[in-house]
Write an enzyme that holds these catalytic residues in place. Sequence first.
Site, PDB file in Angstrom:
ATOM      1  N   LYS A   1       0.688  -1.294  -0.082  1.00 36.73           N
ATOM      2  CA  LYS A   1       0.038  -0.153   0.034  1.00 36.73           C
ATOM      3  C   LYS A   1       0.799   1.412  -0.118  1.00 36.73           C
ATOM      4  CE  LYS A   1      -1.044  -0.370   4.823  1.00 36.73           C
ATOM      5  NZ  LYS A   1      -0.109  -1.387   5.378  1.00 36.73           N
TER       6      LYS A   1
ATOM      7  N   ARG B   1      -6.270   1.782  12.019  1.00 31.91           N
ATOM      8  CA  ARG B   1      -5.859   0.421  12.167  1.00 31.91           C
ATOM      9  C   ARG B   1      -6.904  -0.297  12.930  1.00 31.91           C
ATOM     10  NH1 ARG B   1      -0.151   1.089  10.460  1.00 31.91           N
ATOM     11  NH2 ARG B   1       0.689  -0.822  10.415  1.00 31.91           N
TER      12      ARG B   1
ATOM     13  N   ARG C   1      12.690  -6.317   2.516  1.00 33.75           N
ATOM     14  CA  ARG C   1      12.497  -4.719   2.313  1.00 33.75           C
ATOM     15  C   ARG C   1      13.536  -3.734   2.837  1.00 33.75           C
ATOM     16  NH1 ARG C   1       6.915  -2.094   4.163  1.00 33.75           N
ATOM     17  NH2 ARG C   1       7.550  -2.402   6.367  1.00 33.75           N
TER      18      ARG C   1
ATOM     19  N   ARG D   1      13.934  -1.756   8.306  1.00 38.27           N
ATOM     20  CA  ARG D   1      13.354  -1.331   9.348  1.00 38.27           C
ATOM     21  C   ARG D   1      13.316  -2.195  10.557  1.00 38.27           C
ATOM     22  NH1 ARG D   1       7.476   0.275   7.676  1.00 38.27           N
ATOM     23  NH2 ARG D   1       7.152  -0.832   9.524  1.00 38.27           N
TER      24      ARG D   1
ATOM     25  N   ARG E   1       3.105  -8.545  13.858  1.00 36.15           N
ATOM     26  CA  ARG E   1       2.105  -7.464  13.334  1.00 36.15           C
ATOM     27  C   ARG E   1       1.123  -7.988  12.463  1.00 36.15           C
ATOM     28  NH1 ARG E   1       6.959  -5.133  10.262  1.00 36.15           N
ATOM     29  NH2 ARG E   1       5.683  -3.709   9.028  1.00 36.15           N
TER      30      ARG E   1
HETATM   31  P1  AMP Z   1       3.461   0.911   9.207  1.00 42.43           P
HETATM   32  O1  AMP Z   1       4.761   1.797   8.823  1.00 42.43           O
HETATM   33  O2  AMP Z   1       2.308   1.316   8.832  1.00 42.43           O
HETATM   34  O3  AMP Z   1       3.860  -0.718   9.182  1.00 42.43           O
HETATM   35  O4  AMP Z   1       3.530   0.989  10.933  1.00 42.43           O
HETATM   36  C1  AMP Z   1       4.731   0.781  11.751  1.00 42.43           C
HETATM   37  C2  AMP Z   1       4.184   0.682  13.157  1.00 42.43           C
HETATM   38  O5  AMP Z   1       3.822   2.044  13.772  1.00 42.43           O
HETATM   39  C3  AMP Z   1       3.063  -0.524  13.466  1.00 42.43           C
HETATM   40  O6  AMP Z   1       3.411  -1.662  13.438  1.00 42.43           O
HETATM   41  C4  AMP Z   1       2.128   0.229  14.727  1.00 42.43           C
HETATM   42  O7  AMP Z   1       3.254  -0.098  15.810  1.00 42.43           O
HETATM   43  C5  AMP Z   1       2.688   1.674  14.384  1.00 42.43           C
HETATM   44  N1  AMP Z   1       1.447   2.471  13.860  1.00 42.43           N
HETATM   45  C6  AMP Z   1       1.432   2.892  12.525  1.00 42.43           C
HETATM   46  N2  AMP Z   1       0.161   3.320  12.439  1.00 42.43           N
HETATM   47  C7  AMP Z   1      -0.540   2.997  13.261  1.00 42.43           C
HETATM   48  C8  AMP Z   1      -1.891   3.354  13.617  1.00 42.43           C
HETATM   49  N3  AMP Z   1      -2.719   3.927  12.739  1.00 42.43           N
HETATM   50  N4  AMP Z   1      -2.364   2.898  14.910  1.00 42.43           N
HETATM   51  C9  AMP Z   1      -1.627   2.338  15.906  1.00 42.43           C
HETATM   52  N5  AMP Z   1      -0.069   1.983  15.425  1.00 42.43           N
HETATM   53  C10 AMP Z   1       0.514   2.505  14.244  1.00 42.43           C
END
Ligand code: AMP
Length: 220
Positions: A13, A88, A127, A160, A171
Amino acid sequence: MNLIMLGPPGCGKGTQAQRLIDKYGIPQISTGDLLRAEVKNGTELGKEADKYMKAGGLVPDQVVVGMIKNRLAQTDAQKGFILDGFPRTVPQAQALERALTEAGTPLDAVLNFKVSDEMVIKRLTNRLVCSSCARPYNLAFKPPRVEGVCDVCGGKLALRSDDDEGTILRRLEVYRRETEPLVLYFWERGLLRDIDAEAPEQVVFDRTIEALSDLLDVDG
Ligand code: AMP
């Protein structure tokens, strides 16, 4: 155009959002990127969020909702936005709905990127992300032209910290439990558009454009 990109970590995404920005100039708002910037800058919010992020869990709703409301109030988001990684949870979706109704800027569509767990693991363990502009690369499917360097901004590419296999599995589990109920939530509101995302990036982009064709015709 106001969009949400929904799907498990590694569904592509972020990559597809980036391509939509490049083509249509709509700002992408990624809560993951916003949180990583807070962590990097050592803010109080960043310190609080880091604990959850490292463990592959979710940052508490009130923290993320406050952050996203501030971001949506900025001028560039007034002409449309692509939300990546938010909402989320159902409470996050409800808070967003209230904020957008108040602002008079309702959602146009929610794209649901569908991929298997096997594909997620394969993508995320390979990644790399630009530490400067956050563009994603993949050693297996989309390597950078020069090893370790972002094609676009020349920034340094890094893994990351939450892309190790144990954290990826956690996750995914959190996604299936906390975030997947949003598929039904947005379907009931007539906003959901499914995309089979288990294909090369260009094919998924063509499907994305196709899924948005009625909206892109209007907004150009
Ligand atoms: P992402 O880059 O979207 O994979 O997010 C990395 C991490 O940030 C996630 O595993 C969560 O710990 C935190 N995170 C990102 N977006 C959210 C959200 N909308 N609600 C809660 N935690 C978030």
